[in-house]
Scaffold this active site. Sequence first.
Site, PDB file in Angstrom:
ATOM      1  N   GLU A 206       0.836  -1.218   0.000  1.00 57.22           N
ATOM      2  CA  GLU A 206       0.000   0.000   0.000  1.00 57.22           C
ATOM      3  C   GLU A 206       0.862   1.256   0.000  1.00 57.22           C
ATOM      4  OE1 GLU A 206      -2.684  -0.592   3.327  1.00 57.22           O
ATOM      5  OE2 GLU A 206      -4.052  -1.693   2.057  1.00 57.22           O
TER       6      GLU A 206
ATOM      7  N   GLU B  74      -5.226  -8.547  -1.012  1.00 57.25           N
ATOM      8  CA  GLU B  74      -5.920  -8.342   0.262  1.00 57.25           C
ATOM      9  C   GLU B  74      -7.378  -8.061  -0.005  1.00 57.25           C
ATOM     10  OE1 GLU B  74      -4.558  -5.592   3.260  1.00 57.25           O
ATOM     11  OE2 GLU B  74      -2.472  -5.942   2.707  1.00 57.25           O
TER      12      GLU B  74
HETATM   13  C1  BG6 Z   1      -4.475  -3.062   4.764  1.00 54.00           C
HETATM   14  C2  BG6 Z   1      -3.097  -3.383   5.286  1.00 54.00           C
HETATM   15  O1  BG6 Z   1      -4.638  -1.684   4.683  1.00 54.00           O
HETATM   16  O2  BG6 Z   1      -5.582  -3.425   5.500  1.00 54.00           O
HETATM   17  C3  BG6 Z   1      -3.056  -4.492   6.315  1.00 54.00           C
HETATM   18  O3  BG6 Z   1      -2.209  -3.679   4.255  1.00 54.00           O
HETATM   19  C4  BG6 Z   1      -4.249  -4.359   7.242  1.00 54.00           C
HETATM   20  O4  BG6 Z   1      -1.833  -4.426   6.975  1.00 54.00           O
HETATM   21  C5  BG6 Z   1      -5.526  -4.488   6.436  1.00 54.00           C
HETATM   22  O5  BG6 Z   1      -4.245  -5.221   8.326  1.00 54.00           O
HETATM   23  C6  BG6 Z   1      -6.798  -4.427   7.256  1.00 54.00           C
HETATM   24  O6  BG6 Z   1      -6.792  -3.288   8.054  1.00 54.00           O
HETATM   25  P1  BG6 Z   1      -7.048  -3.343   9.610  1.00 54.00           P
HETATM   26  O7  BG6 Z   1      -6.820  -1.986  10.079  1.00 54.00           O
HETATM   27  O8  BG6 Z   1      -8.449  -3.810   9.763  1.00 54.00           O
HETATM   28  O9  BG6 Z   1      -6.076  -4.327  10.154  1.00 54.00           O
END
Ligand code: BG6
Length: 485
Positions: free
Chosen positions: A192, A384
């Site tokens: 990101e 993701e």
């Molecule tokens: C992404 C990141 O933005 O979202 C991860 O690359 C992160 O590291 C994931 O864990 C989910 O976000 P959060 O804040 O719910 O853990």
Amino acid sequence: MTEFKAEFPKNFLWGGATAANQIEGGFNEDGKGLSAADFVAYIPKAERTKDHAMEITSEEIRNALSGESNARFPKREGNDFYHRYKEDIALLAEMGFSAFRFSIHWSRIFPNGYDEMPNEAGLQYYDNVLDELLKYNIEPIVTLSHYETPYGLTERYNGWVSREVIDHYVRYAETVFKRYKNKVKYWLSFNEINIINLSPYTGGGVLSDREENPLQASYQALHHQFVASSLATKKLHEIMPDAKMGCMLARMSHYPNTANPEDVLKAQKDNQNNLFYTDVHARGEYPKYMNRFFKENDIEIVKAVGDDEILKQYPVDFISISYYMSMLSSASPEGERTEGNLMNSLKNPYLEASDWGWQIDPIGIRIVLNDLYDRYQLPIFIVENGLGAYDQVEEDGSIHDAYRIDYLRKHIQEMKEAIGDGVELLGYTAWGPIDLVSMSTSEMSKRYGFVYVDKDDEGNGTLERKRKDSFYWYKKVIESNGEEL
Ligand code: BG6
């Protein structure tokens, strides 16, 4: 009209994604140095006073280093993958994973970031993890930097603001490329990369209170990351001609709030501000639309001779994204807002939201994939996606996470449609297959996993792993190559 049935290609990669700082623990074991994530404290929701739990001050760092802070730092503990990787990888293999995304914690390899020689114990650890994955034919997807800038680079240079960090990163990249040359084909240069302008500390180990003009500093730091990514791509192709380098964007797609052209224009600008990063990575040059933004914000990026040529000569091989939600843009500041991944958004009345206010938009993933493919004609990897939710363990130990299955099923269905639309999609790694520490809140209770980890927000629990209903569901999805949703 002929009915059309979209399907996943035979070699589609199915799996899950993680980051070292959110799973490993063992933060000071076997020679590891401190990294940016090791200073992020857990703050219970009621006590949070700032938007970004990830943005840290120099004072907080001093307190943590002097031992004066009573804070807990959950990213030093993770879910204990450092010690349990064999057990955890066996669970992933049981679900039939063909891919697993993880990051190398840079400070395990170069404890201060600027060290001349790598730490052999750190290198050996990732050899062990990779061997375990390969034993089950799981393709590793490795992120070089996932919010884990070594603290030494912050102390000495204020992180990526300084050009010197490029050389340290490239040395690190070259070291791991050479070491894992026969084991890893897919690499991601920065997780990101767009986060650096939202949280310079998280994205680049930059303490904004050490900078006179923090916005200028974060764009300068970003420029250094772009150059570093291109130089790493160059090295990768020299060392492993068949390997692939991807960039990684937190895709925040914006819809206009209404058909009012002013809202449409605002959405276009917001989308450009997000796609700017992949534009540089994939096209190898700064897009012209950014000139106006830079002028209006008094940002002047200092480039060294040759930087533009480096960006142009070594673009990425594929695009990867995180996609959790979509956003709404309006020219007016009015309107109810809701939380989101890295930034909040106007509420979209057509969408439901997660327990954390993130707006759930499966069709959005199809739109995003089509847009990206039209724009770059490069293969795409969704590295993701997932639902952070509270889970309940029943008396018999079972966990019925129908809401998570519902979220994933709908997104996977829309991915399939995007493939049917002609998008070249390499694979899908759902976020956090085994519950891990949340990036934004450092909570454990914000769970994404197919596997439950017995640990709470205060750090109590046995760390025992338990299969959720989604575990058995995802296993079938993979087995049927996305036919049985
Ligand atoms: C992404 C990141 O933005 O979202 C991860 O690359 C992160 O590291 C994931 O864990 C989910 O976000 P959060 O804040 O719910 O853990």
